[in-house]
Design a protein around this motif. Sequence first.
Motif, short mmCIF file in Angstrom:
data_model
loop_
_atom_site.label_atom_id
_atom_site.label_comp_id
_atom_site.label_asym_id
_atom_site.label_seq_id
_atom_site.Cartn_x
_atom_site.Cartn_y
_atom_site.Cartn_z
N ASP A 133 0.85 -1.20 0.00
CA ASP A 133 0.00 0.00 0.00
C ASP A 133 0.88 1.25 0.00
O ASP A 133 1.77 1.39 0.84
CB ASP A 133 -0.87 -0.04 1.26
N GLY A 187 -0.33 4.16 0.39
CA GLY A 187 -0.98 5.16 1.22
C GLY A 187 -2.02 5.96 0.49
O GLY A 187 -2.41 5.65 -0.64
N GLU A 188 -2.45 6.99 1.14
CA GLU A 188 -3.57 7.81 0.65
C GLU A 188 -3.18 9.27 0.82
O GLU A 188 -2.76 9.67 1.90
CB GLU A 188 -4.79 7.45 1.51
N TRP A 189 -3.27 10.02 -0.25
CA TRP A 189 -2.98 11.45 -0.19
C TRP A 189 -4.23 12.23 -0.56
O TRP A 189 -4.98 11.83 -1.43
CB TRP A 189 -1.85 11.82 -1.16
N LYS A 194 7.06 6.81 0.38
CA LYS A 194 7.01 5.42 0.86
C LYS A 194 8.39 4.78 0.86
O LYS A 194 8.78 4.10 1.82
CB LYS A 194 6.06 4.61 -0.03
N ARG A 254 -5.19 7.05 -3.95
CA ARG A 254 -4.72 5.83 -3.27
C ARG A 254 -3.85 5.05 -4.25
O ARG A 254 -4.16 4.96 -5.44
CB ARG A 254 -5.90 4.95 -2.86
#
Lengths: 129, 134
Positions: free
Chosen positions: B15, B17-19, B65, B94
Motif C-alpha cells: 500500500d 498510502g492515501e494522499w 514510501k 490511493r
Amino acid sequence: MATILKIGDEIPALTKNAYAPIEEDARNPIHKDDYAREHGMRGALVPGSTLLSYVLEMLYNHFGEKWLCRGRINVSFIGGGAVNGDVLTAHGSVKAIEAEDSGGRITLDVWMANQNGEKVVVGEASCIA
Amino acid sequence: MSLEEDFAAIPIGLDLGEWEIVLDEKTIKDRAALTQWQTMDVIDKLKAAPPGQTINLHAKMQFAKFTNLRAAIWAKSEHEFLKPLKMGSKVIIRGKVVDKYIKRGRLYRVSEFETVDENGDVLMRSRETGIHVE
C-alpha cells in the motif's frame, strides 16, 4: 471543437519550450543538473508528468470536455528525455475508429519529439467523441 | 541495504498510502503554470483542473514510501480519465504496488493509483512504471 476525423488524420500538434523549475519539495535528483550530468544526461530531466501534460493539452485542445471523462492515454518515455530549453512538439495521428455503446472511440498514435526529431514520448491515446 | 536489496524487499500489493489534495483555484493555476498549461477554458469556464493535474503527486507518494530510494526514472504512464477534477473539491489518491520485474539489469516497479472524490466516485485510474536507480 473536435472535427470529424478519419484514419490517418492528424490532430493539431502542440509545441512547447520545455521548462521545469525545480520544485522545493522534489526529492528525485534526476531533476537536478548536477546529478543528471553525473549520470550521463544533458542536464536536469523535465519531469515525465510535465511531458505528459504537454501531450494531454494537445488532446484536450482537440477533444475538449469529453477528454476529461472519456480520455485514455498510455505512453512510454524514451530516448534521453527532455531538458529545459528543448522545443517539444506533441503529435496525434488517428489509427482506429471503433463504435462503442456510448459513441465512437477514436484511437490515436501519440508521440512527442524534440527539436532534433528525437522522440521522447510514444504511445496511444483514445477518446469517445 | 543496497538498491537491489531494497527492491527485492518490496512486496507486491504494498500500500502506497492515501494522499488528499484540495483543488482550489490557486492550486490548480499554480500547477497549470508549472506545466505551461495554456488552454485556460478548462479552468475558467469548466471550473476543473486540467487533465493530469495530480499525476505528479503519484511520484511524491512513492518517494514518501520508499525513503531509501534516491532516484527514479519514469518509464511508462497509463491513465483513464473518468470524471472532471472539479475546482474547489477535495480528491483522494490511493496507490499500491502491483508488479515488479528486472529487465536488462534495470529494476522496474509498477504501481496503480485511483483518484476519487469525497463521495468515493472514481475520477481517474492510473498505472505507472518506474525504474529505481542509484
